[in-house]
Design a protein around this motif. Structure first.
Motif, PDB file in Angstrom:
ATOM      1  N   LEU A 281       0.842  -1.201   0.000  1.00  0.00           N
ATOM      2  CA  LEU A 281       0.000   0.000   0.000  1.00  0.00           C
ATOM      3  C   LEU A 281       0.875   1.248   0.000  1.00  0.00           C
ATOM      4  O   LEU A 281       0.646   2.199  -0.758  1.00  0.00           O
ATOM      5  N   GLU A 282       1.903   1.207   0.827  1.00  0.00           N
ATOM      6  CA  GLU A 282       2.842   2.333   0.912  1.00  0.00           C
ATOM      7  C   GLU A 282       3.560   2.560  -0.420  1.00  0.00           C
ATOM      8  O   GLU A 282       3.823   3.700  -0.820  1.00  0.00           O
ATOM      9  N   ASP A 283       3.842   1.466  -1.119  1.00  0.00           N
ATOM     10  CA  ASP A 283       4.568   1.554  -2.399  1.00  0.00           C
ATOM     11  C   ASP A 283       3.652   1.860  -3.579  1.00  0.00           C
ATOM     12  O   ASP A 283       4.117   1.949  -4.722  1.00  0.00           O
ATOM     13  N   GLY A 284       2.364   1.972  -3.335  1.00  0.00           N
ATOM     14  CA  GLY A 284       1.432   2.289  -4.406  1.00  0.00           C
ATOM     15  C   GLY A 284       0.985   1.094  -5.221  1.00  0.00           C
ATOM     16  O   GLY A 284       0.314   1.248  -6.251  1.00  0.00           O
ATOM     17  N   ILE A 285       1.315  -0.103  -4.775  1.00  0.00           N
ATOM     18  CA  ILE A 285       0.882  -1.311  -5.488  1.00  0.00           C
ATOM     19  C   ILE A 285      -0.575  -1.630  -5.138  1.00  0.00           C
ATOM     20  O   ILE A 285      -1.344  -2.085  -5.980  1.00  0.00           O
ATOM     21  N   CYS A 286      -0.933  -1.389  -3.891  1.00  0.00           N
ATOM     22  CA  CYS A 286      -2.316  -1.561  -3.446  1.00  0.00           C
ATOM     23  C   CYS A 286      -2.951  -0.182  -3.235  1.00  0.00           C
ATOM     24  O   CYS A 286      -2.265   0.838  -3.254  1.00  0.00           O
ATOM     25  N   TYR A 287      -4.253  -0.179  -3.003  1.00  0.00           N
ATOM     26  CA  TYR A 287      -4.948   1.092  -2.763  1.00  0.00           C
ATOM     27  C   TYR A 287      -6.014   0.873  -1.690  1.00  0.00           C
ATOM     28  O   TYR A 287      -6.402  -0.264  -1.378  1.00  0.00           O
ATOM     29  N   THR A 288      -6.485   1.985  -1.130  1.00  0.00           N
ATOM     30  CA  THR A 288      -7.506   1.930  -0.081  1.00  0.00           C
ATOM     31  C   THR A 288      -8.867   2.256  -0.668  1.00  0.00           C
ATOM     32  O   THR A 288      -9.041   3.262  -1.366  1.00  0.00           O
ATOM     33  N   GLU A 289      -9.849   1.402  -0.384  1.00  0.00           N
ATOM     34  CA  GLU A 289     -11.213   1.650  -0.837  1.00  0.00           C
ATOM     35  C   GLU A 289     -11.929   2.586   0.143  1.00  0.00           C
ATOM     36  O   GLU A 289     -11.417   2.887   1.229  1.00  0.00           O
ATOM     37  N   SER A 290     -13.103   3.006  -0.220  1.00  0.00           N
ATOM     38  CA  SER A 290     -13.838   3.994   0.572  1.00  0.00           C
ATOM     39  C   SER A 290     -14.148   3.522   1.987  1.00  0.00           C
ATOM     40  O   SER A 290     -14.246   4.324   2.918  1.00  0.00           O
ATOM     41  N   ASN A 291     -14.301   2.218   2.168  1.00  0.00           N
ATOM     42  CA  ASN A 291     -14.600   1.680   3.503  1.00  0.00           C
ATOM     43  C   ASN A 291     -13.346   1.371   4.309  1.00  0.00           C
ATOM     44  O   ASN A 291     -13.423   0.780   5.383  1.00  0.00           O
ATOM     45  N   GLY A 292     -12.185   1.734   3.774  1.00  0.00           N
ATOM     46  CA  GLY A 292     -10.934   1.510   4.484  1.00  0.00           C
ATOM     47  C   GLY A 292     -10.249   0.206   4.131  1.00  0.00           C
ATOM     48  O   GLY A 292      -9.115  -0.050   4.562  1.00  0.00           O
ATOM     49  N   ALA A 293     -10.910  -0.641   3.371  1.00  0.00           N
ATOM     50  CA  ALA A 293     -10.294  -1.917   2.976  1.00  0.00           C
ATOM     51  C   ALA A 293      -9.128  -1.668   2.015  1.00  0.00           C
ATOM     52  O   ALA A 293      -9.149  -0.707   1.236  1.00  0.00           O
ATOM     53  N   VAL A 294      -8.131  -2.544   2.085  1.00  0.00           N
ATOM     54  CA  VAL A 294      -6.975  -2.457   1.183  1.00  0.00           C
ATOM     55  C   VAL A 294      -7.160  -3.491   0.073  1.00  0.00           C
ATOM     56  O   VAL A 294      -7.391  -4.674   0.347  1.00  0.00           O
ATOM     57  N   ALA A 295      -7.054  -3.026  -1.171  1.00  0.00           N
ATOM     58  CA  ALA A 295      -7.300  -3.907  -2.321  1.00  0.00           C
ATOM     59  C   ALA A 295      -6.161  -3.796  -3.322  1.00  0.00           C
ATOM     60  O   ALA A 295      -5.328  -2.892  -3.256  1.00  0.00           O
TER      61      ALA A 295
END
Length: 582
Positions: A281-295
């Motif tokens: 997530l920190e590296d920009g490979i993942c992202y955060t959805e509106s509910n806070g989930a990481v996808a």
């Protein structure tokens, strides 16, 4: 791939003939095995040369065959015949026998270093630690053992791993039923294998849940929460019941010839992976959805998006798999890894491997799912909660009893002690199961047929064992165990059956390589059956020990030694005991 003897003998001549016929350098030879022996020992397909040469394939075959026969006339090594777009080759049996027997004596016949010492991990079995292994595990184990043994034969350095699912709601259901109904009983007090003992409580929970599904499922969920919080009493019960199950598994594995180099337990790995995802997530490979989930976005792979952490930042199942996979590669420094898992999980592995590639792991491209079809009973798919699954132990016992009854009906039973007969019957029963499973293409669903699998005639494990015992008995009577090569150059008349056995021997190593390429035991199982069928026909038609002509007798004994050695190796790969006596 290592070339077979036919290919080795043809290589230089084909290159030279192609150069002479077409004034071009040959870049590839399209060898094929003829569909029927009457066409020849090996063939070359000429379709692949047509575009470059601008000549019809059948004309290429004719021109090349003519050039080859001119070369062959100089050394009498083969005869080439054009048939359509193919060139079929036949070799004098004496030449093939000499090549096979001399390489056999030199220990080079079946040597192939395809792996070159590469480290690979093969994970299979992966049982749930709340019930016995069932027939589905039987298919998984059979494929897993085959791949492990084949990989070793082909020169890989192999680690056989087993991931035991020893945590989760299904485990707690057995625990809850035991707390309610167990009354302090143990496998020892009930004189029952530990996995069967615990499995009975999994069935018991299903009965309880039918009475009040909301209440009992709530209690099981509460027990899981206590386990996750480290409650001492809950952990103590979990450890006790898990130890019973694992001890039962080990007994079943030992009986069926299944071994592992390393065990992983989900209870030790289920919390892992969160740090990996947060770093992504920190590296920009993942992202955060509106509910806070990481996808993670896998749309480029056609797999959509995948949630890796829930909104409260707790892990999902695939997060754990990310961690365990990285741990396995770190633990074993593997060049590649294989997971033997049913085809119901194909999508899961596609997603997992895509995530690992996106996370940048260099080894992610070397992760492979060995998928296989389901194994069912004549009355349909197995279900364990209702207690109508076929437990492997019960199947082994049933097969042993049936094999014992069959062996008692045959003439050789009178020569064995009772305890020996039972030991042999168990090995025959195991052979019946393993061969029935492995002879079918791994990707196909199969229906297990007890009666068919146990036959001593036809395409079965017991038939292979019986043929091996026949070869062994003949060689004991001949007082021979080693091939003699002194008279191989002598001119003797080779029967069609003997030529067919030589031909079968030539394709042994190639068959191993095909099985590994496809990760499919079927080619080796079919090869072993064909070898036995050919040998038994030869055995019935021609005298071997009683052959008066010395050179013929020596050749036939040599052939028996060769066939027995090849069959022994096939049986080892198929996890079938090679019986010297039935």
């Amino acid at each position: 791939m290592r070339q077979n003897i036919y290919q080795e003998l043809l290589l230089a001549s084909v290159i030279e003939a192609y150069q002479k016929a077409f004034k071009q350098k040959l870049t590839e030879i399209f060898f094929e095995k003829p569909p029927q022996p009457k066409y020849g020992d090996i063939a070359i397909a000429c379709f692949g040369y047509a575009q470059n040469l601008k000549i019809a394939p059948h004309l290429i075959a004719q021109s090349l065959a003519n050039e080859l026969n001119e070369l062959a006339d100089k050394n009498s090594q083969f005869k080439a015949t054009a048939l359509g777009a193919y060139i079929n080759f036949k070799f004098p049996p004496k030449i093939i026998a000499k090549k096979i027997f001399t390489s056999f004596v030199a220990g080079e016949f079946n040597k192939v270093n395809l792996g070159g010492g590469q480290k690979i991990l093969i994970e299979f079995s992966a049982p749930n630690a709340n019930k016995p292994l069932h027939l589905g595990h039987g298919r998984n184990n059979a494929i897993g053992v085959f791949l492990v043994r084949l990989a070793k034969v082909l020169g890989f350095s192999v680690t056989a791993a087993n991931l035991v699912n020893d945590r989760g709601i299904h485990i707690c259901k057995s625990m809850l039923a035991y707390k309610i109904k167990g009354e302090g009983q143990t496998p020892e007090t009930k004189k029952q294998k530990g996995d069967h003992f615990v499995g009975d409580y999994y069935v018991e929970f299903a009965k309880l849940a039918k009475e009040d599904p909301i209440e009992y499922n709530k209690q099981a969920q509460n027990l899981l929460l206590l386990w996750e919080q480290g409650d001492k009493g809950t952990i103590a019960l979990w450890k006790k019941m898990t130890s019973w199950v694992l001890a039962g598994f080990e007994t079943t594995y030992r009986r069926s010839g299944v071994e592992f180099d390393h065990y992983y337990y989900e209870s030790e790995t289920y919390k892992g992976g969160k740090e990996i995802v947060l770093k992504a997530l920190e590296d920009g490979i993942c992202y955060t959805e509106s509910n806070g989930a990481v996808a993670i976005d896998l749309s480029e792979e056609g797999l959509g998006t995948k949630i890796l952490l829930r909104g409260d930042k707790t892990s999902v199942y695939i997060t754990q798999d990310i961690y365990t996979t990285t741990k396995k590669f770190n633990d074993h420094k593997a060049n590649m890894a294989f997971w033997v898992v049913g085809n119901e999980q194909e999508h899961h592995f596609k997603v997992l491997f895509a995530i690992l590639r996106k996370l940048g792991y260099h080894w992610a491209k070397q992760c492979h799912h060995v998928s296989y079809g389901m194994i069912n009973l004549p009355d349909g798919k197995m279900k364990s909660r209702e207690g109508n699954t076929v437990d492997l132990d019960d199947l082994y016992n049933q097969m042993q009893e049936s094999a014992y009854d069959l062996i008692k009906q045959r003439e050789f039973a009178e020569k064995r002690e009772e305890h020996e007969l039972k030991e042999v019957a168990d090995k025959v029963g195991q052979a019946a199961i393993n061969f029935f499973i492995l002879k079918s293409a791994s990707t196909k669903d199969i229906v297990f047929n007890r009666k068919e699998s146990l036959s001593f005639d036809g395409m079965t494990g017991p038939y292979l064992q019986y043929t091996f015992a026949r070869m062994t008995s003949l060689l004991e009577k001949a007082n021979r165990s080693e091939i003699k090569i002194e008279d191989i150059d002598s001119d003797v008349d080779w029967s069609q059956e003997e030529v067919m056995l030589l031909r079968q021997g030539v394709f042994f190593v190639e068959t191993l390589q095909i099985s590994w390429k496809d990760k499919n035991p079927g080619p080796v199982a079919h090869y072993a059956y064909d070898l036995c069928r050919l040998y038994n026909r030869f055995y019935y038609l021609y005298p071997i020990i009683k052959q008066k002509e010395v050179l013929l007798r020596e050749n036939r004994i040599n052939l028996t030694i060769l066939c027995r050695d090849i069959l022994r190796q096939c049986l080892y790969l198929l996890n079938i005991e090679a019986l010297d006596r039935m």
